[in-house]
Scaffold this motif. Structure first.
Motif, short mmCIF file in Angstrom:
data_model
loop_
_atom_site.label_atom_id
_atom_site.label_comp_id
_atom_site.label_asym_id
_atom_site.label_seq_id
_atom_site.Cartn_x
_atom_site.Cartn_y
_atom_site.Cartn_z
N PHE A 483 0.82 -1.19 -0.01
CA PHE A 483 0.10 0.13 0.04
C PHE A 483 0.82 1.21 -0.01
N PHE A 484 0.75 2.04 -1.00
CA PHE A 484 1.57 3.26 -0.91
C PHE A 484 0.70 4.60 -0.82
N ILE A 485 1.24 5.38 0.21
CA ILE A 485 0.49 6.56 0.58
C ILE A 485 1.08 8.10 0.00
N LEU A 486 0.52 8.47 -0.72
CA LEU A 486 1.06 9.79 -1.32
C LEU A 486 0.57 10.76 -0.61
N SER A 487 -0.62 10.89 0.13
CA SER A 487 -0.76 12.04 0.90
C SER A 487 -1.86 11.64 1.61
N TYR A 489 -5.16 13.54 3.27
CA TYR A 489 -6.07 14.62 3.25
C TYR A 489 -7.24 14.17 2.79
N ASN A 490 -8.18 14.14 3.73
CA ASN A 490 -9.53 13.63 3.51
C ASN A 490 -9.44 12.26 2.83
N GLY A 491 -8.71 11.42 3.80
CA GLY A 491 -8.51 9.96 3.10
C GLY A 491 -7.04 9.81 2.78
N TYR A 492 -6.76 8.54 2.40
CA TYR A 492 -5.33 8.20 2.13
C TYR A 492 -5.30 7.89 0.59
N TRP A 493 -4.71 9.03 0.06
CA TRP A 493 -4.42 8.92 -1.32
C TRP A 493 -3.50 8.21 -1.93
N THR A 494 -3.66 7.42 -2.71
CA THR A 494 -2.98 6.34 -3.19
C THR A 494 -2.89 5.88 -4.82
N ALA A 495 -1.89 5.37 -5.26
CA ALA A 495 -1.98 4.99 -6.62
C ALA A 495 -2.40 3.99 -7.15
N GLY A 496 -3.22 3.91 -8.20
CA GLY A 496 -3.84 2.88 -8.71
C GLY A 496 -3.30 2.55 -10.21
N ASN A 497 -3.90 1.87 -11.01
CA ASN A 497 -3.57 1.70 -12.16
C ASN A 497 -3.30 2.59 -13.17
N GLY A 498 -2.66 2.70 -13.86
CA GLY A 498 -1.94 3.83 -14.85
C GLY A 498 -1.09 4.86 -14.31
N THR A 499 -0.48 4.69 -13.11
CA THR A 499 0.19 5.51 -12.46
C THR A 499 1.76 4.84 -12.44
N PHE A 500 2.95 5.62 -12.45
CA PHE A 500 4.34 5.01 -12.32
C PHE A 500 4.51 4.19 -11.12
N ILE A 501 3.81 4.72 -10.00
CA ILE A 501 3.96 4.02 -8.68
C ILE A 501 3.45 2.48 -8.87
N ASN A 502 2.42 2.31 -9.68
CA ASN A 502 1.79 1.19 -9.45
C ASN A 502 2.59 0.18 -10.39
N ASP A 503 3.31 0.84 -11.68
CA ASP A 503 4.35 -0.26 -12.42
C ASP A 503 5.50 -0.36 -11.56
N GLY A 543 2.09 13.87 4.95
CA GLY A 543 1.79 14.57 5.81
C GLY A 543 1.32 13.62 7.13
N ILE A 544 1.90 12.54 7.14
CA ILE A 544 1.56 11.28 7.86
C ILE A 544 2.68 10.64 8.20
N LYS A 545 3.23 10.04 9.38
CA LYS A 545 4.40 9.39 9.79
C LYS A 545 3.97 7.88 9.87
N PRO A 546 5.22 7.35 9.95
CA PRO A 546 4.70 5.77 10.22
C PRO A 546 4.07 5.29 11.67
N GLU A 547 4.62 5.87 12.53
CA GLU A 547 4.11 5.79 13.93
C GLU A 547 2.54 6.30 14.11
N ASP A 548 2.31 7.10 13.12
CA ASP A 548 0.62 7.48 13.19
C ASP A 548 -0.32 6.36 12.95
N LEU A 549 0.74 5.52 12.14
CA LEU A 549 -0.47 4.33 11.76
C LEU A 549 -0.67 3.09 13.10
N CYS A 550 0.00 3.31 13.94
CA CYS A 550 -0.07 2.68 15.30
C CYS A 550 -1.45 2.91 15.81
N LYS A 551 -1.99 4.24 15.48
CA LYS A 551 -3.26 4.41 16.37
C LYS A 551 -4.43 4.32 15.37
N GLY A 552 -5.38 3.49 15.68
CA GLY A 552 -6.65 3.44 14.94
C GLY A 552 -6.53 1.92 14.40
#
Length: 612
Positions: A483-487, A489-503, A543-552
């Protein structure tokens, strides 16, 4: 790149010594071959045309490079070579089909992959393997002299040991005599000399360019004035900035900066990347400021003393003096928008409207042509001295662009809304790659239109080599869910099909858990938990750090529980479609398969610190 190892320097130095790269320190019998002036690539393998019958010709006695008298009693049909340059000589003489054994370091011609390997260079060859091949002739260079008596117990041995360009024709003539292939040898020598002269004539009136050739990074090593490489630099129209040294000296950054090279040459095994030059202390050189830092695809083209060296010389000459090998203008190309664009003359004043384009121009050696870039152009560091023309793409300032009087504007499809206005200023080329193949095409296209084709080909070759390296290490391994987190903001923005990150995730041996969505989208915690990623990679600007994912809720996914949450070192490595994207690929691969890359990953789930 992190793929280089300390052992590579030992392999490289062994290779250059064995190949006869150190010129004036070697003692050889004076050459009796035709004089040489300068090189270019041998084009075709010549067939062996013998003028005498074999029975009448043999036995034949020759004097080799070690001044030994050797008698060949019959036509050699099973030959073992103990130096790559000798294998290559036989190829250019049309005798490669006689070769039954080669060293582990032979890489040319392509058919050599199917020939039995007999171990290392020269004295490191495996005598048992050689004997098992039942050769009727062994060809070696001076690196094999310590085991010469043992080799002679297996078969007659001829020493072929060129240490300079003028020795290459001498080696061909000697081998022609050994194999009764004098006509083929004469033809190969004539072609070699003619091609040398062609390149020398092309650059003879060009100003000398100061060159720094990097042999190794830590410690920083280069080629001295008595080396084969220094000779090639000179013939290519350059001056080795360490011409006053001998052998393979260790030099300091301060010395390099003081001598200020105009071109820096790297090789895949030197332990230094183009990015290292641009981001490190050597960024203060004229070479880095002008975008004249090149990665040669294969250093063997430069260090093997055979007709193959013509290829390396031609590449180097075109990198040092592209204007001496000018592309034909006017030229008409088809850009990524399907538009026919005519470029009347070689562009000298270019405005780039995308950071990826700016980076590409620097990588191919056209950075000195840039007169305008966007506010977001931040690599290489030398770009800070170039005039800013406003925002990215359609947000560019047309007045500022016009004031620069460009003769070419290069933009991506984000500039299409203002294309008509841009065309009123100068010709416009649109490049808009959507995948890695598109990036290669973009680099080659920009190389063509800027008369920097050789630099572009070198960049693409290095990129392909990096991709192949990554794929080789992850091939056959399980594909962790990523799972890749780009940003955030109002959810976790990620890369889907058609993006370089997906490739990149796919190439790096992972599986993007959101490959079923298109483009960039925001996903919810519930969706992420349901797909349970095993690896999470976060953009440093998310805008988010790894340790932030430990909550929730995300604390329950395997990636967090197992401490496999990482921060990418630089977002631009994966979102900008330029040469550095393969560095992003390598980093992602290290995070997904740390063991394969000997990468020390963070082991604790909720005490994760940023890595990169």
């Amino acid at each position: 790149m992190k793929k280089t190892a300390v052992l590579l320097i030992l392999v490289f130095l062994g290779a250059v010594v064995a190949s006869g790269c150190i010129g004036s320190n070697a003692t050889t019998t004076p050459s009796t071959s035709p004089s040489l002036s300068t090189p270019s690539p041998t084009k075709t393998t010549t067939s062996v045309q013998q003028t005498q019958s074999q029975k009448a010709y043999y036995p034949v006695t020759v004097k080799d490079f070690a001044n030994r008298t050797v008698t060949i009693k019959a036509e050699p049909k099973r030959v073992v070579t103990l130096a790559p340059s000798i294998t290559e000589d036989l190829y250019y003489l049309g005798l490669f089909n006689r070769v039954v054994g080669v060293t582990n370091y032979d890489d040319f011609p392509p058919g050599v992959a199917n020939v039995t390997r007999i171990g290392g260079y020269g004295k490191y060859a495996n005598l048992e393997k050689i004997a098992a091949l039942k050769p009727d002739l062994i060809l070696a260079d001076s690196y094999s002299l310590p085991i010469l008596p043992k080799l002679e117990k297996i078969a007659p041995v001829v020493i072929v040991d060129p240490h300079s360009l003028s020795d290459i024709p001498r080696a061909l003539i000697l081998l022609g005599k050994v194999f009764n292939a004098q006509d083929a040898a004469k033809k190969a020598v004539d072609e070699f000399n003619a091609e040398i002269n062609a390149i020398s004539s092309a650059v003879k009136n060009e100003p000398r360019v100061k060159v720094f050739y990097v042999v190794w990074n830590k410690p920083l090593m280069t080629a001295g004035g008595d080396t084969f490489i220094s000779d090639i630099i000179n013939l290519a129209g350059g001056t080795n900035i360490f011409n006053d040294t001998k052998g393979w000296p260790t030099v300091s950054v301060e010395q390099v900066l003081k001598r200020d090279p105009q071109v820096i040459i790297l090789t895949p095994h030197c332990g230094m990347t183009i990015e290292d030059v641009y981001k490190g202390p050597l960024s203060g050189t004229t070479a880095a400021r002008d975008g004249k830092v090149y990665m040669i695809e294969n250093e063997s083209d430069l260090i093997h003393p055979s007709p193959r060296v013509v290829k390396g010389l031609e590449i180097l000459a075109k990198l040092l003096h592209p204007d001496a090998f000018k592309a034909k203008y006017p030229m008409t190309i088809t850009d990524f928008a399907g538009r026919k664009v005519t470029i009347e003359k070689e562009p000298e004043r270019i405005v780039s409207l995308a950071p990826s384009i700016t980076e590409t121009l620097f990588y191919i050696g056209a950075g000195d042509k840039l007169v305008g870039v966007t506010n977001y152009a931040d690599f290489p560091p030398a770009v800070k001295n170039i005039t800013r023309v406003g925002g990215y793409g359609k947000y560019a300032n047309l007045e500022k662009i016009a004031a620069l009087k460009p003769d070419l504007i290069i933009a991506d499809d984000f500039s299409l809304p203002i294309l008509n206005k841009l065309e009123e200023i100068a010709p416009v080329v649109i490049v808009a790659p959507k995948n890695l193949s598109g990036v290669y095409r973009q680099i080659e296209l920009l190389g063509k239109i800027t008369n920097r084709e050789e630099g572009a080909l070198a960049v693409v070759a290095e990129m392909r080599a990096t991709v192949a390296y990554v794929e080789s290490l992850v091939r056959g391994k399980p594909k962790p869910k990523v799972f890749f987190i780009l940003s955030y903001y109002n959810g976790y923005w990620t890369a889907g099909n058609g993006t370089f990150i997906n490739d990149l995730i796919n190439l790096a041996g992972g599986k993007n858990i959101f490959s079923d969505i298109e483009g960039w989208k925001a996903v919810s915690e519930e969706q992420i938990v349901a797909r349970n990623p095993e690896v999470i990679i976060i953009s440093p600007n998310a805008g988010i750090k790894p340790e932030d994912l430990c909550k929730g809720p995300l604390a329950s996914v395997n990636a967090v529980k197992n401490g496999r949450v990482y921060v990418l070192s630089d977002e631009n490595l994966v979102v900008r479609p330029g040469p550095r994207i393969v560095l992003g690929l390598e980093e992602i691969a290290e995070l997904i398969h740390p063991k394969a890359f000997n990468y020390n990953a963070q082991p604790l789930a909720c005490n994760v610190s940023s890595t990169g």
